[in-house]
Design a protein around this motif. Structure first.
Motif, PDB file in Angstrom:
ATOM      1  N   VAL A 126       6.397   3.839  -6.090  1.00 39.32           N
ATOM      2  CA  VAL A 126       6.972   2.823  -5.202  1.00 39.32           C
ATOM      3  C   VAL A 126       6.533   1.429  -5.643  1.00 39.32           C
ATOM      4  N   LEU A 127       5.256   1.268  -5.936  1.00 43.48           N
ATOM      5  CA  LEU A 127       4.753  -0.037  -6.367  1.00 43.48           C
ATOM      6  C   LEU A 127       5.371  -0.451  -7.697  1.00 43.48           C
ATOM      7  N   ALA A 128       5.518   0.506  -8.611  1.00 51.13           N
ATOM      8  CA  ALA A 128       6.128   0.183  -9.904  1.00 51.13           C
ATOM      9  C   ALA A 128       7.567  -0.289  -9.719  1.00 51.13           C
ATOM     10  N   ALA A 129       8.316   0.363  -8.833  1.00 49.50           N
ATOM     11  CA  ALA A 129       9.703  -0.021  -8.601  1.00 49.50           C
ATOM     12  C   ALA A 129       9.800  -1.398  -7.946  1.00 49.50           C
ATOM     13  N   LEU A 130       8.919  -1.679  -7.002  1.00 50.28           N
ATOM     14  CA  LEU A 130       8.926  -2.991  -6.350  1.00 50.28           C
ATOM     15  C   LEU A 130       8.562  -4.089  -7.342  1.00 50.28           C
ATOM     16  N   ARG A 131       7.579  -3.829  -8.202  1.00 52.39           N
ATOM     17  CA  ARG A 131       7.205  -4.815  -9.216  1.00 52.39           C
ATOM     18  C   ARG A 131       8.360  -5.079 -10.183  1.00 52.39           C
ATOM     19  N   ALA A 132       9.209  -4.070 -10.378  1.00 52.75           N
ATOM     20  CA  ALA A 132      10.369  -4.232 -11.254  1.00 52.75           C
ATOM     21  C   ALA A 132      11.538  -4.911 -10.547  1.00 52.75           C
ATOM     22  N   GLY A 133      11.341  -5.291  -9.290  1.00 51.33           N
ATOM     23  CA  GLY A 133      12.377  -6.000  -8.555  1.00 51.33           C
ATOM     24  C   GLY A 133      13.439  -5.113  -7.939  1.00 51.33           C
ATOM     25  N   LYS A 134      13.131  -3.834  -7.759  1.00 52.15           N
ATOM     26  CA  LYS A 134      14.104  -2.903  -7.183  1.00 52.15           C
ATOM     27  C   LYS A 134      13.861  -2.732  -5.686  1.00 52.15           C
ATOM     28  N   HIS A 135      14.938  -2.501  -4.945  1.00 45.40           N
ATOM     29  CA  HIS A 135      14.811  -2.001  -3.587  1.00 45.40           C
ATOM     30  C   HIS A 135      14.363  -0.539  -3.679  1.00 45.40           C
ATOM     31  N   VAL A 136      13.663  -0.048  -2.637  1.00 41.53           N
ATOM     32  CA  VAL A 136      13.112   1.313  -2.715  1.00 41.53           C
ATOM     33  C   VAL A 136      13.400   2.088  -1.440  1.00 41.53           C
ATOM     34  N   PHE A 137      13.846   3.322  -1.637  1.00 40.21           N
ATOM     35  CA  PHE A 137      13.914   4.307  -0.564  1.00 40.21           C
ATOM     36  C   PHE A 137      12.929   5.404  -0.927  1.00 40.21           C
ATOM     37  N   CYS A 138      12.016   5.742  -0.019  1.00 39.47           N
ATOM     38  CA  CYS A 138      10.968   6.724  -0.298  1.00 39.47           C
ATOM     39  C   CYS A 138      11.038   7.856   0.715  1.00 39.47           C
ATOM     40  N   GLU A 139      10.910   9.069   0.234  1.00 41.28           N
ATOM     41  CA  GLU A 139      10.892  10.206   1.148  1.00 41.28           C
ATOM     42  C   GLU A 139       9.617  10.183   1.993  1.00 41.28           C
ATOM     43  N   THR A 140       9.699  10.847   3.148  1.00 40.22           N
ATOM     44  CA  THR A 140       8.574  10.971   4.076  1.00 40.22           C
ATOM     45  C   THR A 140       7.638  12.087   3.609  1.00 40.22           C
ATOM     46  N   PRO A 141       6.312  11.914   3.777  1.00 44.95           N
ATOM     47  CA  PRO A 141       5.633  10.725   4.273  1.00 44.95           C
ATOM     48  C   PRO A 141       5.517   9.640   3.209  1.00 44.95           C
ATOM     49  N   LEU A 142       5.474   8.396   3.642  1.00 44.87           N
ATOM     50  CA  LEU A 142       5.379   7.283   2.704  1.00 44.87           C
ATOM     51  C   LEU A 142       4.127   7.398   1.851  1.00 44.87           C
ATOM     52  N   ALA A 143       3.007   7.760   2.471  1.00 48.64           N
ATOM     53  CA  ALA A 143       1.726   7.889   1.769  1.00 48.64           C
ATOM     54  C   ALA A 143       0.822   8.805   2.573  1.00 48.64           C
ATOM     55  N   LEU A 144      -0.286   9.171   1.976  1.00 47.39           N
ATOM     56  CA  LEU A 144      -1.284   9.982   2.671  1.00 47.39           C
ATOM     57  C   LEU A 144      -2.378   9.126   3.296  1.00 47.39           C
ATOM     58  N   GLN A 145      -2.537   7.888   2.801  1.00 44.95           N
ATOM     59  CA  GLN A 145      -3.586   7.000   3.281  1.00 44.95           C
ATOM     60  C   GLN A 145      -2.972   5.709   3.819  1.00 44.95           C
ATOM     61  N   LEU A 146      -3.511   5.215   4.925  1.00 42.43           N
ATOM     62  CA  LEU A 146      -2.992   3.985   5.515  1.00 42.43           C
ATOM     63  C   LEU A 146      -3.106   2.805   4.560  1.00 42.43           C
ATOM     64  N   GLY A 147      -4.189   2.753   3.778  1.00 39.34           N
ATOM     65  CA  GLY A 147      -4.358   1.649   2.838  1.00 39.34           C
ATOM     66  C   GLY A 147      -3.244   1.597   1.811  1.00 39.34           C
ATOM     67  N   ASP A 148      -2.829   2.759   1.310  1.00 40.82           N
ATOM     68  CA  ASP A 148      -1.737   2.813   0.350  1.00 40.82           C
ATOM     69  C   ASP A 148      -0.421   2.378   0.997  1.00 40.82           C
ATOM     70  N   ALA A 149      -0.179   2.841   2.216  1.00 40.10           N
ATOM     71  CA  ALA A 149       1.055   2.475   2.916  1.00 40.10           C
ATOM     72  C   ALA A 149       1.104   0.971   3.165  1.00 40.10           C
ATOM     73  N   TRP A 150      -0.031   0.403   3.539  1.00 40.91           N
ATOM     74  CA  TRP A 150      -0.093  -1.044   3.774  1.00 40.91           C
ATOM     75  C   TRP A 150       0.165  -1.812   2.479  1.00 40.91           C
ATOM     76  N   GLU A 151      -0.417  -1.349   1.387  1.00 37.14           N
ATOM     77  CA  GLU A 151      -0.223  -2.025   0.105  1.00 37.14           C
ATOM     78  C   GLU A 151       1.242  -2.008  -0.309  1.00 37.14           C
ATOM     79  N   MET A 152       1.934  -0.899  -0.068  1.00 42.45           N
ATOM     80  CA  MET A 152       3.349  -0.815  -0.417  1.00 42.45           C
ATOM     81  C   MET A 152       4.184  -1.775   0.429  1.00 42.45           C
ATOM     82  N   GLN A 153       3.868  -1.875   1.721  1.00 41.10           N
ATOM     83  CA  GLN A 153       4.579  -2.828   2.571  1.00 41.10           C
ATOM     84  C   GLN A 153       4.384  -4.259   2.094  1.00 41.10           C
ATOM     85  N   GLU A 154       3.154  -4.593   1.744  1.00 42.14           N
ATOM     86  CA  GLU A 154       2.859  -5.940   1.276  1.00 42.14           C
ATOM     87  C   GLU A 154       3.557  -6.226  -0.050  1.00 42.14           C
ATOM     88  N   ALA A 155       3.637  -5.228  -0.917  1.00 43.06           N
ATOM     89  CA  ALA A 155       4.327  -5.405  -2.197  1.00 43.06           C
ATOM     90  C   ALA A 155       5.811  -5.659  -1.978  1.00 43.06           C
TER      91      ALA A 155
END
Length: 328
Positions: A79-108
């Motif tokens: 997900v982070l790689a796709a966002l850094r490449a300027g792509k919109h992202v759709f991710c299957e559930t669950p988004l992440a296993l850790q809240l820190g990772d999920a927060w980082e993806m939202q911020e990205a």
């Protein structure tokens, strides 16, 4: 036309590839898998190009969005790689296993000014939408409780649906129903959880969600059903003057079978007629419409997935600490 790249050629990759065939203004350009044969098989479903090079697909200049259907532990990486490449992202559930990772993806996603949406499937299921609309209208009085279940055998070594990359049921299974309950009833005040433990951790979990106004909800998830038990999911929604029940059984011998019924007043149980549709197609159409600026992105926004993961994490804490956990 929105051009899509799918990462993953497992069950979800196949379902998404097939669903895009019915999504207006979208075309799948490429499908990635480490296994060239699997990539080719899924790519053929949507007339796309197979790939065994994920970075190349992500960086493809002809792709607008990446659909991540890979195992949950690697969601953050891709997900982070796709966002850094300027792509919109759709991710299957669950988004992440850790809240820190999920927060980082939202911020990205915020920094990249790109959409990050999550497959919160229950919001696209017609029966769930029906219950949501009845709750908003007050037709049956107040919604006082929801009971949801998701039962499989995947934690058994001899089960046909064995998935070695799955984690415990609090994330892989319960996240869907935590999101449904959050959508229908709002954020609970506390969660109390109990579990049947296995050598590898919780195998079956029940969580009780308490609300300050006296309402409650229960979520049960299991990976310990007998190997011959087909995966099953469903919910009951109790209003002051009616009860809805939805159940789906995923039998390996054929397509899933679903029932959706209501008991109202003194009337006998009767089926509820709702639109027969593919919820995967509904959510992916919504993703494409959001990219095109035709829809509100809030329904499947990553922040909704984060809220569900908060409840999964609270369930894990309640099990570890053997006490109710407050939801901040």
């Amino acid at each position: 036309m929105i051009r899509i790249g799918i990462l993953g050629a497992g069950t979800m990759g196949k379902m998404h590839a097939a669903a895009y065939a019915g999504v207006a203004d979208a075309t799948v350009v490429g499908v990635y898998s480490r296994d060239a044969e699997r990539a080719a098989t899924v790519a053929a479903i949507c007339k796309a190009h197979p790939s065994t090079d994920a970075p190349r697909l992500i960086d493809h200049p002809g792709i607008d969005a990446i659909d991540v259907c890979l195992p949950t532990p690697v969601h953050p990486e891709f997900v982070l790689a796709a966002l850094r490449a300027g792509k919109h992202v759709f991710c299957e559930t669950p988004l992440a296993l850790q809240l820190g990772d999920a927060w980082e993806m939202q911020e990205a996603a915020r920094r990249a000014d790109r959409l990050l949406q999550v497959g919160l499937l229950m919001r696209s299921v017609a029966a769930c939408e029906h219950v949501k609309s009845r709750s908003l209208s007050g037709k049956h009085g107040r919604l006082v409780s929801v009971t949801a279940w998701r039962l499989g055998s995947y934690l058994r070594a001899d089960a046909p649906d064995r998935k070695t990359h799955y984690s415990d049921p609090s994330t892989e299974l319960m996240t869907f129903d935590f999101d449904l309950i959050h959508w229908l009833m709002g954020r609970p005040a506390t969660i109390s959880a109990t579990a049947v433990q296995t050598a590898h951790g919780p195998g079956e979990i029940s969580a009780l969600l308490h609300y300050e106004d006296g309402r409650h909800a229960t979520v049960t998830a299991s990976g310990l059903m007998p190997p011959g038990f087909p995966f099953a999911a469903g919910f009951r929604a109790l209003f002051e003057h009616a009860l809805y029940e939805q159940s789906t059984v995923f039998d390996t011998a054929g397509p899933p079978t679903s029932t959706f019924t209501i008991v109202e007043g003194g009337q006998p149980r009767r089926p509820v007629r709702v639109q027969d549709r593919n919820p995967y197609q509904v959510q992916l159409q919504g993703f494409v419409d959001c990219i095109a600026g035709r829809a509100n992105h809030d329904l499947l926004d990553a922040s909704r997935a984060y809220e569900a993961l908060v409840l999964s994490t609270a369930t894990q804490r309640s099990l570890a600490e053997r006490r109710p956990v407050e939801i901040d």
